[in-house]
Design an enzyme around this catalytic site. Structure first.
Site, PDB file in Angstrom:
ATOM      1  N   LYS A   1       3.652 -34.170  -8.864  1.00  0.00           N
ATOM      2  CA  LYS A   1       3.047 -34.966  -7.787  1.00  0.00           C
ATOM      3  C   LYS A   1       1.534 -34.893  -7.847  1.00  0.00           C
ATOM      4  O   LYS A   1       0.941 -34.008  -8.473  1.00  0.00           O
ATOM      5  CB  LYS A   1       3.544 -34.487  -6.417  1.00  0.00           C
ATOM      6  CG  LYS A   1       3.295 -33.002  -6.097  1.00  0.00           C
ATOM      7  CD  LYS A   1       1.916 -32.683  -5.567  1.00  0.00           C
ATOM      8  CE  LYS A   1       1.730 -31.202  -5.291  1.00  0.00           C
ATOM      9  NZ  LYS A   1       0.325 -30.843  -4.918  1.00  0.00           N
TER      10      LYS A   1
ATOM     11  N   PRO B   1       1.847 -29.307 -15.576  1.00  0.00           N
ATOM     12  CA  PRO B   1       1.019 -28.112 -15.780  1.00  0.00           C
ATOM     13  C   PRO B   1       1.424 -26.952 -14.866  1.00  0.00           C
ATOM     14  O   PRO B   1       1.824 -27.157 -13.712  1.00  0.00           O
ATOM     15  CB  PRO B   1      -0.395 -28.597 -15.435  1.00  0.00           C
ATOM     16  CG  PRO B   1      -0.363 -30.065 -15.679  1.00  0.00           C
ATOM     17  CD  PRO B   1       1.027 -30.511 -15.331  1.00  0.00           C
TER      18      PRO B   1
ATOM     19  N   GLY C   1      -1.160 -25.822 -11.696  1.00  0.00           N
ATOM     20  CA  GLY C   1      -2.142 -26.883 -11.835  1.00  0.00           C
ATOM     21  C   GLY C   1      -2.329 -27.750 -10.613  1.00  0.00           C
ATOM     22  O   GLY C   1      -3.056 -28.735 -10.655  1.00  0.00           O
ATOM     23  N   GLY C   2      -1.633 -27.437  -9.520  1.00  0.00           N
ATOM     24  CA  GLY C   2      -1.757 -28.256  -8.321  1.00  0.00           C
ATOM     25  C   GLY C   2      -0.915 -29.511  -8.344  1.00  0.00           C
ATOM     26  O   GLY C   2      -1.134 -30.426  -7.544  1.00  0.00           O
ATOM     27  N   MET C   3       0.061 -29.574  -9.268  1.00  0.00           N
ATOM     28  CA  MET C   3       0.897 -30.768  -9.392  1.00  0.00           C
ATOM     29  C   MET C   3       2.360 -30.510  -9.071  1.00  0.00           C
ATOM     30  O   MET C   3       3.222 -31.362  -9.318  1.00  0.00           O
ATOM     31  CB  MET C   3       0.771 -31.355 -10.801  1.00  0.00           C
ATOM     32  CG  MET C   3      -0.618 -31.901 -11.102  1.00  0.00           C
ATOM     33  SD  MET C   3      -0.675 -32.821 -12.647  1.00  0.00           S
ATOM     34  CE  MET C   3       0.392 -34.226 -12.243  1.00  0.00           C
ATOM     35  N   GLY C   4       2.674 -29.344  -8.525  1.00  0.00           N
ATOM     36  CA  GLY C   4       4.028 -29.088  -8.037  1.00  0.00           C
ATOM     37  C   GLY C   4       5.069 -28.895  -9.112  1.00  0.00           C
ATOM     38  O   GLY C   4       6.252 -29.196  -8.883  1.00  0.00           O
ATOM     39  N   GLY C   5       4.692 -28.357 -10.275  1.00  0.00           N
ATOM     40  CA  GLY C   5       5.670 -28.158 -11.330  1.00  0.00           C
ATOM     41  C   GLY C   5       6.762 -27.168 -10.959  1.00  0.00           C
ATOM     42  O   GLY C   5       7.951 -27.415 -11.188  1.00  0.00           O
TER      43      GLY C   5
ATOM     44  N   SER D   1       7.719 -26.430  -7.972  1.00  0.00           N
ATOM     45  CA  SER D   1       8.514 -27.067  -6.917  1.00  0.00           C
ATOM     46  C   SER D   1       9.499 -28.067  -7.516  1.00  0.00           C
ATOM     47  O   SER D   1      10.645 -28.177  -7.057  1.00  0.00           O
ATOM     48  CB  SER D   1       7.588 -27.779  -5.922  1.00  0.00           C
ATOM     49  OG  SER D   1       6.754 -26.850  -5.268  1.00  0.00           O
TER      50      SER D   1
ATOM     51  N   ASP E   1       6.144 -27.932  -1.131  1.00  0.00           N
ATOM     52  CA  ASP E   1       6.230 -29.107  -1.985  1.00  0.00           C
ATOM     53  C   ASP E   1       7.634 -29.393  -2.496  1.00  0.00           C
ATOM     54  O   ASP E   1       7.872 -30.453  -3.089  1.00  0.00           O
ATOM     55  CB  ASP E   1       5.297 -28.954  -3.190  1.00  0.00           C
ATOM     56  CG  ASP E   1       3.824 -28.950  -2.814  1.00  0.00           C
ATOM     57  OD1 ASP E   1       3.500 -29.426  -1.708  1.00  0.00           O
ATOM     58  OD2 ASP E   1       3.009 -28.474  -3.624  1.00  0.00           O
TER      59      ASP E   1
END
Length: 311
Positions: free
Chosen positions: A17, A103, A106-110, A112, A145
């Site tokens: 995300k 990532p 990385g702040g992209m919710g991997g 989650s 998330d």
């Protein structure tokens, strides 16, 4: 476990995300913050394969460096599987194999996305028969998330980010993500944000007790207008992420000089999300960033949430 179950392998896929907007409320007595965010699921996916087993284990493959990801009981996918087993009374375990494309830290919710796909895959593997609404409620127990990784699309998040409401979106948005070599801890970024606010209390407005998403963001995604969205994107966490990794400032400047409509730290960072006007512009941004030694990936949004896949 039946003989039929023991021969099954179930695969599920969940998206990463980007936070189009993230407003962080004042720190509360329990140390947490209420947030108001606009999530968009993007076409970077975590694929989880679930195999019958007597205990719980996880392993990783894919192009993302997973050397820092735990494989013990602290792993979020393991936590998701164990939570589902406790909820449903299932007595077996699962072996999880995860292909990572989002990532790490990385702040992209991997993580989650891993948890969301695990809930879906294990529910199907074990035949526990929970509804999507049941799974979303379980997901909220795992992290802010995780419910969104199940729901996907574009949605507004409130509370800790786990109270979701869908947002009407027209068309697609094109993103280029600049990947950092080193991740950031989300709790550490929150702590740095609190420190920054306290240090500059006389110079900046106090944090809201009830944060809200800018209405211009909703208008932009409803209209499918990338330029309008670029003008209204915002992330309260960015100031803290830039303090912890100062080099991100030059990455944002380079991407915007290379044609991005806007660049923003995604979530708690350090991935930087660049909104492009179209695919051709995205390719130019990627070429420019890559020429400066910055790894990039391109994605589209919004995409669907977690789903079962067949291979």
């Amino acid at each position: 476990m039946s003989a039929e179950q023991s021969s099954q392998v179930v695969a599920a896929r969940a998206p990463g995300k980007v936070n189009l907007f993230l407003s962080v409320g004042a720190v509360m007595e329990d140390g947490y913050h209420d947030v108001a965010t606009a999530y968009q699921a993007v076409s970077l996916y975590e694929d989880v394969h679930a195999y019958p087993a007597d205990d719980f284990s996880v392993s990783f493959s894919g192009r993302i460096n997973t050397s820092t990801v735990p494989t013990d009981g602290s792993n979020l996918a393991i936590k998701a599987a164990r939570l589902l087993a406790r909820k449903t009374g299932y007595r077996g375990g699962v072996r999880l194999e995860i292909e990572k494309n989002v990532p790490v830290a990385g702040g992209m919710g991997g993580g989650s996305a891993d948890a969301a796909a695990t809930l879906l895959a294990c529910d199907a593997l074990w035949g526990t028969g929970l509804t999507r609404e049941d799974l979303v409620r379980l997901a909220a127990k795992l992290g802010a998330d995780v419910p969104f990784a199940l729901v996907g699309g574009t949605a507004l998040g409130s509370g800790r980010g786990d109270r979701l409401s869908p947002a009407l979106t027209t068309g697609n948005f094109t993103w280029v993500f600049a990947l950092a070599e080193q991740g950031l801890s989300t709790p550490a970024v929150y702590r740095r944000l609190d420190e920054h606010r306290e240090k500059h209390a006389l110079d900046i407005s106090p944090a809201s007790t009830v944060p809200q998403v800018d209405p211009n963001v909703l208008q932009a995604i409803r209209a499918g207008d990338a330029a309008m969205l670029a003008d209204s994107m915002h992330n309260d966490m960015q100031v803290a992420a830039l303090q912890m990794q100062p080099g991100l400032s030059s990455v944002i400047e380079l991407g915007e000089r290379s044609g991005a409509l806007a660049g923003i730290v995604s979530g708690s960072g350090p991935t930087v999300a660049f909104l492009a006007s179209d695919v051709d512009s995205a390719l130019e941004i990627q070429v420019s960033l890559s020429a400066n030694g910055i790894r990039t990936v391109r994605a589209q949004g919004p995409v669907s949430g977690a789903r079962l896949i067949t291979e």
